[in-house]
Design a protein around this motif. Structure first.
Motif, PDB file in Angstrom:
ATOM      1  N   GLN A 559       0.823  -1.211   0.000  1.00  0.00           N
ATOM      2  CA  GLN A 559       0.000   0.000   0.000  1.00  0.00           C
ATOM      3  C   GLN A 559       0.857   1.261   0.000  1.00  0.00           C
ATOM      4  OE1 GLN A 559      -3.085   0.353   2.963  1.00  0.00           O
ATOM      5  NE2 GLN A 559      -3.542  -1.838   2.863  1.00  0.00           N
ATOM      6  N   HIS A 560       1.925   1.245   0.777  1.00  0.00           N
ATOM      7  CA  HIS A 560       2.728   2.461   0.965  1.00  0.00           C
ATOM      8  C   HIS A 560       4.045   2.404   0.197  1.00  0.00           C
ATOM      9  CE1 HIS A 560      -0.102   3.848   3.999  1.00  0.00           C
ATOM     10  NE2 HIS A 560      -0.091   2.622   4.495  1.00  0.00           N
ATOM     11  N   ASP A 561       4.181   1.403  -0.652  1.00  0.00           N
ATOM     12  CA  ASP A 561       5.351   1.281  -1.525  1.00  0.00           C
ATOM     13  C   ASP A 561       6.658   1.448  -0.735  1.00  0.00           C
ATOM     14  OD1 ASP A 561       6.722   0.849  -3.850  1.00  0.00           O
ATOM     15  OD2 ASP A 561       6.628   2.931  -4.524  1.00  0.00           O
ATOM     16  N   LEU A 562       6.823   0.590   0.242  1.00  0.00           N
ATOM     17  CA  LEU A 562       7.999   0.658   1.116  1.00  0.00           C
ATOM     18  C   LEU A 562       9.071  -0.361   0.742  1.00  0.00           C
ATOM     19  CD1 LEU A 562       6.219   1.111   4.581  1.00  0.00           C
ATOM     20  CD2 LEU A 562       7.262   2.866   3.131  1.00  0.00           C
ATOM     21  N   TRP A 563       8.955  -0.958  -0.421  1.00  0.00           N
ATOM     22  CA  TRP A 563       9.901  -2.005  -0.804  1.00  0.00           C
ATOM     23  C   TRP A 563      11.330  -1.470  -0.875  1.00  0.00           C
ATOM     24  CZ3 TRP A 563       7.689  -6.396  -0.085  1.00  0.00           C
ATOM     25  CH2 TRP A 563       6.329  -6.565  -0.360  1.00  0.00           C
ATOM     26  N   ASP A 564      11.507  -0.332  -1.512  1.00  0.00           N
ATOM     27  CA  ASP A 564      12.852   0.222  -1.638  1.00  0.00           C
ATOM     28  C   ASP A 564      13.413   0.628  -0.281  1.00  0.00           C
ATOM     29  OD1 ASP A 564      12.864  -0.162  -4.362  1.00  0.00           O
ATOM     30  OD2 ASP A 564      12.270   1.896  -4.853  1.00  0.00           O
ATOM     31  N   LEU A 565      12.557   1.141   0.599  1.00  0.00           N
ATOM     32  CA  LEU A 565      13.007   1.504   1.943  1.00  0.00           C
ATOM     33  C   LEU A 565      13.519   0.273   2.686  1.00  0.00           C
ATOM     34  CD1 LEU A 565      13.092   3.741   4.207  1.00  0.00           C
ATOM     35  CD2 LEU A 565      10.910   2.788   4.969  1.00  0.00           C
ATOM     36  N   VAL A 566      12.770  -0.805   2.607  1.00  0.00           N
ATOM     37  CA  VAL A 566      13.207  -2.042   3.264  1.00  0.00           C
ATOM     38  C   VAL A 566      14.525  -2.522   2.669  1.00  0.00           C
ATOM     39  CG1 VAL A 566      12.639  -4.475   3.635  1.00  0.00           C
ATOM     40  CG2 VAL A 566      10.875  -2.728   3.933  1.00  0.00           C
ATOM     41  N   ALA A 567      14.625  -2.478   1.346  1.00  0.00           N
ATOM     42  CA  ALA A 567      15.826  -2.987   0.666  1.00  0.00           C
ATOM     43  C   ALA A 567      17.060  -2.165   0.995  1.00  0.00           C
ATOM     44  CB  ALA A 567      15.596  -3.019  -0.844  1.00  0.00           C
ATOM     45  N   THR A 568      16.909  -0.847   1.085  1.00  0.00           N
ATOM     46  CA  THR A 568      18.079   0.025   1.232  1.00  0.00           C
ATOM     47  C   THR A 568      18.389   0.386   2.675  1.00  0.00           C
ATOM     48  OG1 THR A 568      16.712   2.005   0.887  1.00  0.00           O
ATOM     49  CG2 THR A 568      17.758   1.024  -1.056  1.00  0.00           C
ATOM     50  N   GLU A 569      17.377   0.349   3.556  1.00  0.00           N
ATOM     51  CA  GLU A 569      17.595   0.775   4.936  1.00  0.00           C
ATOM     52  C   GLU A 569      17.543  -0.377   5.940  1.00  0.00           C
ATOM     53  OE1 GLU A 569      18.512   3.792   5.734  1.00  0.00           O
ATOM     54  OE2 GLU A 569      18.337   4.519   3.672  1.00  0.00           O
ATOM     55  N   ALA A 570      16.614  -1.311   5.733  1.00  0.00           N
ATOM     56  CA  ALA A 570      16.491  -2.427   6.682  1.00  0.00           C
ATOM     57  C   ALA A 570      17.379  -3.596   6.294  1.00  0.00           C
ATOM     58  CB  ALA A 570      15.035  -2.889   6.756  1.00  0.00           C
ATOM     59  N   PHE A 571      17.357  -3.945   5.012  1.00  0.00           N
ATOM     60  CA  PHE A 571      18.081  -5.126   4.543  1.00  0.00           C
ATOM     61  C   PHE A 571      19.133  -4.730   3.517  1.00  0.00           C
ATOM     62  CE2 PHE A 571      13.800  -7.490   5.202  1.00  0.00           C
ATOM     63  CZ  PHE A 571      14.025  -7.532   6.565  1.00  0.00           C
ATOM     64  N   GLN A 572      19.902  -3.686   3.830  1.00  0.00           N
ATOM     65  CA  GLN A 572      20.856  -3.176   2.847  1.00  0.00           C
ATOM     66  C   GLN A 572      22.016  -4.122   2.606  1.00  0.00           C
ATOM     67  OE1 GLN A 572      20.280  -2.021   5.845  1.00  0.00           O
ATOM     68  NE2 GLN A 572      22.000  -0.972   6.800  1.00  0.00           N
TER      69      GLN A 572
END
Length: 589
Positions: A559-572
């Motif tokens: 819904q909030h298009d957080l995929w890139d955030l997860v990829a770059t900040e959580a699972f970098q």
């Protein structure tokens, strides 16, 4: 290149002597530039060894054979020294017993006793052979023995009629065990990292332990997130792109199935009729997608919920258990049995033995027929403190109370939940590669004094999740800690409490984290669609030592298009392996 050692005392079993002419293998050589050998020798592995003579030098060489010289290699001047009038009386092979792992090599030595009393290292001048070459081979000309398969063999060094022997035991040890070099048997534990499966290392106490490099990065995917095959494909593509390595796919919601069940009807999937095969299998496709992308798949089941909504389950070939066994439903303190149309879920009572049998059968059906990496239990609790006072549970509690007058009703009901987990664990344990996890209430049993007001799984739902850890009937706990760091109750206090319980039990803790955060005052108040709270919770979970995190849920990320955030900040960092569980990789005998 033919070589001889300097003397018998210098002979080291770890030295692999090179014999290119005779076919011996050569170990890695070190660089000793400052050390020089005599012209008749060359430097190898830190020692001076003889250059090859023009002809092979053997004690059993026939004097009429021009292709060899009779004698033994003198380690001093590297000449083929004839024994003269002396003759060989005895050969001794050392060590007389060798234990090897399969594929391991060790060096044997042969000492010749001559008639004049001399004892000479004749390793390079005798004939070597194995009485069982399929179990252990020996390199002709130098005595390097190699274990090929489990069993016992005898290695012979001979010269004419004179011979000596060494016994060889080849261990074919399973992971997390090593070859006892005194007995030749496999012993539990490890001597080095090579004795441990991937993901484990040999610890200081001689046991395989986690290498600390793995992290489970899980994603909860609800049954509302897919309606057709393309949805499953998108789910795994998105999860892979964001750096997840495990997907928890809900395949049982209301005692129905999103897979080919032998015990419960198909759920209505993507417009298909309830109870009818939808033409595809969500769990099967998820496993295929997971294998293609390297993601683990966990089958997520709602354990006790039976149904929801105001309409009963439709009739189907496999009839729904609410229709066939309405007496299984929970009953409140006033004696009212749950009914279709009650708010939220209606659920089956774990105090009824047939209910437990059915749940165990459902769990076994999944792990027996689908190559999942895990089975995940959700709603493994009573619906509230007022449930279940059904007649069967009442009768069973009274019988238990007569045997133990101090037994409280609450403790008896907690044991009923524990029993479900224990019995499911038994069937899952028949599949060593499958882990059992459970989503637990955010708070096990902390109180206001510990910064955690509100409900607890232990007090309000008869769920003692920490007991599952202590009893080791679960491989990993996933507490639904859906709060922010600044919330009340405290995310950190509950995280610390769950982690301490998992560490004491030697089991894994994967922190359940809400993608949207959870504001200090309530469930949906002031949700955080930016993902900032989620990142803070992930960072804290790592800081305190959780072996992984599981995010709730796929739909929020979408819904909030957080995929890139997860990829770059959580699972970098690069996608790690799921941490190995030593108790499953190294099961006790």
């Amino acid at each position: 290149m033919l070589a001889g050692v300097m003397n018998r005392s210098d002979f080291r079993s770890v030295l692999v002597i090179c014999f290119f002419l005779a076919g011996c293998s050569c170990g890695e050589q070190e660089n000793f530039e400052e050390f020089e050998c005599p012209p008749t020798h060359e430097l190898m592995d830190g020692e001076c060894v003889c250059l090859p003579p023009e002809k092979p030098c053997r004690l059993d060489c026939d004097p009429l054979d021009d292709s060899c010289d009779r004698g033994y290699i003198d380690p001093v001047d590297c000449s083929c020294k004839a024994p003269g009038p002396n003759y060989l009386e005895r050969l001794e092979v050392t060590p007389s017993f060798v234990a090897l792992q399969r594929g391991e090599s060790k060096q044997l030595a042969a000492t010749g006793s001559f008639s004049d009393g001399q004892e000479v290292d004749v390793t390079l001048s005798v004939v070597w052979s194995s009485k069982k070459p399929s179990i252990a081979s020996v390199t002709e000309g130098c005595g390097t023995v190699t274990g090929l398969q489990g069993g016992a063999a005898v290695i012979v060094a001979s010269s004419g009629d004179v011979w000596g022997e060494a016994e060889v035991a080849v261990c074919d040890c399973p992971p997390c065990s090593y070859c006892d070099f005194e007995t030749g048997d496999c012993a539990p534990g490890c001597l080095g990292d090579e004795d441990c499966p991937a993901g484990l290392v040999c610890g200081d106490e001689g046991a395989c332990v986690e290498d600390g490099l793995g992290e489970l990065r899980g994603l909860w995917v609800t049954r509302w997130d897919f309606a057709g095959p393309s949805d499953i494909e998108d789910i795994f593509e998105n999860a892979d792109r964001a750096g997840f390595n495990a997907v928890f796919l809900q395949v049982r919601g209301r005692a129905d199935a999103y897979y080919a069940s032998s015990h419960e009807p198909w759920a209505g999937i993507g417009g298909s009729a309830f109870g009818e095969h939808p033409g595809w299998d969500p769990l099967e496709l998820a496993i295929e997608e997971g294998a293609h992308r390297g993601l683990d798949v966990h089958a997520w089941i709602n354990t006790l919920p039976a149904w929801s909504g105001g309409t009963p389950p439709p009739e189907s070939e496999i009839r729904h258990k609410v229709l066939t066994n309405p007496e299984w439903l929970m009953v409140d303190r006033d004696g009212r049995r749950q009914q279709i149309g009650d708010a939220g879920y209606i659920a089956f009572s774990p105090g009824i033995p047939e209910v437990v049998d059915h749940i165990v059968a459902v769990a076994a059906d999944i792990v027996d027929h689908y190559p999942v990496h895990g089975l995940h239990l959700d709603y493994i609790r009573y619906l509230g403190g007022e449930f279940s006072h059904d007649p069967v549970s009442n009768e069973r509690y009274e019988a238990a109370l007569s045997e133990n007058p101090s037994l409280s009703r609450a403790d008896w009901q907690r044991e009923r939940i524990n029993e479900v987990v224990e019995r499911v664990h038994e069937v899952v344990s028949e599949h060593p590669g499958v882990m059992l996890t459970a989503a637990s209430w955010h708070n096990n049993n902390l109180t206001d004094k510990e910064g955690v007001p509100g409900t607890s799984g232990y007090r309000d739902y008869y769920q003692d999740a920490h007991a599952w850890l202590r009893q080791r009937t679960i491989d990993a706990l996933i507490p639904m800690n859906y709060f922010r760091l600044d919330s009340n109750p405290s995310f950190s206090a509950m995280a610390d409490d769950h982690l301490a319980a998992s560490e004491d039990a030697g089991r894994h803790l994967y922190m359940g984290i809400n993608v949207m955060g959870r504001a200090p005052g309530g469930w949906h108040d002031e949700e955080d669609p930016t993902g900032a709270s989620m990142l803070e919770n992930i960072a804290y979970s790592r800081e305190v030592g959780a072996q992984g995190v599981v995010l709730f849920a796929y739909d929020f990320l979408l819904q909030h298009d957080l995929w890139d955030l997860v990829a770059t900040e959580a699972f970098q960092s690069p996608q790690p392996d799921v941490p190995v569980m030593p108790w499953k990789a190294c099961p006790p005998d």
